[in-house]
Design a protein around this motif. Sequence first.
Motif, PDB file in Angstrom:
ATOM      1  N   LEU A  58       0.812  -1.214   0.000  1.00 17.78           N
ATOM      2  CA  LEU A  58       0.000   0.000   0.000  1.00 17.78           C
ATOM      3  C   LEU A  58       0.846   1.264   0.000  1.00 17.78           C
ATOM      4  N   ALA A  59       2.128   1.138  -0.164  1.00 19.22           N
ATOM      5  CA  ALA A  59       3.013   2.309  -0.186  1.00 19.22           C
ATOM      6  C   ALA A  59       2.984   2.932  -1.576  1.00 19.22           C
ATOM      7  N   PHE A  60       1.887   3.629  -1.893  1.00 15.45           N
ATOM      8  CA  PHE A  60       1.674   4.170  -3.229  1.00 15.45           C
ATOM      9  C   PHE A  60       2.319   5.539  -3.431  1.00 15.45           C
ATOM     10  N   GLY A  61       2.622   6.248  -2.358  1.00 13.26           N
ATOM     11  CA  GLY A  61       3.215   7.562  -2.504  1.00 13.26           C
ATOM     12  C   GLY A  61       2.210   8.699  -2.506  1.00 13.26           C
ATOM     13  N   ARG A  62       0.930   8.401  -2.756  1.00  9.08           N
ATOM     14  CA  ARG A  62      -0.070   9.471  -2.768  1.00  9.08           C
ATOM     15  C   ARG A  62      -0.664   9.704  -1.382  1.00  9.08           C
ATOM     16  N   TRP A  63      -0.272   8.890  -0.432  1.00  9.50           N
ATOM     17  CA  TRP A  63      -0.768   9.055   0.933  1.00  9.50           C
ATOM     18  C   TRP A  63       0.293   8.595   1.925  1.00  9.50           C
ATOM     19  N   THR A  64       0.119   9.005   3.157  1.00 13.36           N
ATOM     20  CA  THR A  64       0.875   8.441   4.264  1.00 13.36           C
ATOM     21  C   THR A  64       0.040   7.323   4.837  1.00 13.36           C
ATOM     22  N   LEU A  65       0.623   6.140   4.947  1.00 12.78           N
ATOM     23  CA  LEU A  65      -0.129   4.977   5.419  1.00 12.78           C
ATOM     24  C   LEU A  65      -0.076   4.888   6.939  1.00 12.78           C
ATOM     25  N   ASP A  66      -1.233   4.870   7.547  1.00 16.25           N
ATOM     26  CA  ASP A  66      -1.372   4.638   8.986  1.00 16.25           C
ATOM     27  C   ASP A  66      -1.928   3.230   9.160  1.00 16.25           C
ATOM     28  N   LEU A  67      -1.033   2.251   9.336  1.00  9.52           N
ATOM     29  CA  LEU A  67      -1.410   0.842   9.421  1.00  9.52           C
ATOM     30  C   LEU A  67      -1.218   0.357  10.841  1.00  9.52           C
ATOM     31  N   SER A  68      -2.295  -0.080  11.466  1.00 11.61           N
ATOM     32  CA  SER A  68      -2.230  -0.516  12.854  1.00 11.61           C
ATOM     33  C   SER A  68      -2.795  -1.924  13.000  1.00 11.61           C
ATOM     34  N   ILE A  69      -2.327  -2.625  14.024  1.00 13.52           N
ATOM     35  CA  ILE A  69      -2.858  -3.937  14.385  1.00 13.52           C
ATOM     36  C   ILE A  69      -3.637  -3.755  15.678  1.00 13.52           C
ATOM     37  N   GLY A  70      -4.954  -3.929  15.609  1.00 16.12           N
ATOM     38  CA  GLY A  70      -5.790  -3.734  16.785  1.00 16.12           C
ATOM     39  C   GLY A  70      -5.887  -4.989  17.630  1.00 16.12           C
ATOM     40  N   ASP A  71      -6.754  -4.945  18.623  1.00 13.48           N
ATOM     41  CA  ASP A  71      -6.902  -6.093  19.506  1.00 13.48           C
ATOM     42  C   ASP A  71      -7.673  -7.216  18.813  1.00 13.48           C
ATOM     43  N   THR A  72      -7.688  -8.381  19.439  1.00 15.20           N
ATOM     44  CA  THR A  72      -8.324  -9.543  18.823  1.00 15.20           C
ATOM     45  C   THR A  72      -9.848  -9.420  18.858  1.00 15.20           C
ATOM     46  N   VAL A  73     -10.485 -10.195  17.987  1.00 15.38           N
ATOM     47  CA  VAL A  73     -11.937 -10.176  17.844  1.00 15.38           C
ATOM     48  C   VAL A  73     -12.471 -11.585  18.055  1.00 15.38           C
TER      49      VAL A  73
END
Length: 249
Positions: A58-73
């Motif tokens: 997702l590192a396309f350059g048109r955005w800053t990527l905010d990628l997080s791993i949340g808690d379990t479901v």
Amino acid sequence: MKRRAFLGAVGSTVSFTTLAYATGDSGETLAVQVRLSERAATYDGVGDRIREYLGRMLAFGRWTLDLSIGDTVSVSTEDAARVTRRGEWPMTVARETLGDRERESAADVNLLVTDGGMDEAPTGYGFPHVASVGGARHIAALEPFDELVVDDARRIVPHTTRTRTIQVLAHEVGHALGLRHDHGVAFLSGDAVVATPMLSAYAWDSDYTADASRCGTTIPATDGREQKLSLAFSACARRALADDDDVPP
């Protein structure tokens, strides 16, 4: 990306209305949150591999990527398609979006990864802002990105269960961003047919009737040719994401 409304029905059991998501304009932030089912979280390193691969894809350059791993479901089934199509995972996202003070959903993509099987389709499901995919055990078993991907430009990899799983994960994220199957392409590399994420295994599916992408590139004949995958979104998909008018709301 534009402010979008998440509207419509999931399966036959649940519908949503006026659930709004805010995203930044071009060049700002793409917010993606990944959650693991309780069973998926038992595989060592699965979250790290998702962060590593999806971050690169997702590192396309048109955005800053905010990628997080949340808690379990906690889910009633590890069937990744069913948990979204029947509304269970979207309802979780909806509750959090509408005011769960303990958890907050992501503005752009909310992805659930389960321990569901990858042998029988559908292995995942996605629609704007919400997606799910199985195969946690296969993702955990992936090599580091830089060890697997030797073609850095087109990111061509062998077609294995592990690589198909991470590509399907990206495929469902693409659906969550509004992309369709025909934003994907297939191309020749030597005598192999290589499919990009939004087309994926549909390139070899006799029931898939389209013979070209929406950008006009044709799908080459696949009979007798080796199958390979690309871990890079096609130029067609990238152009669509750069132009909100080409991406369905």
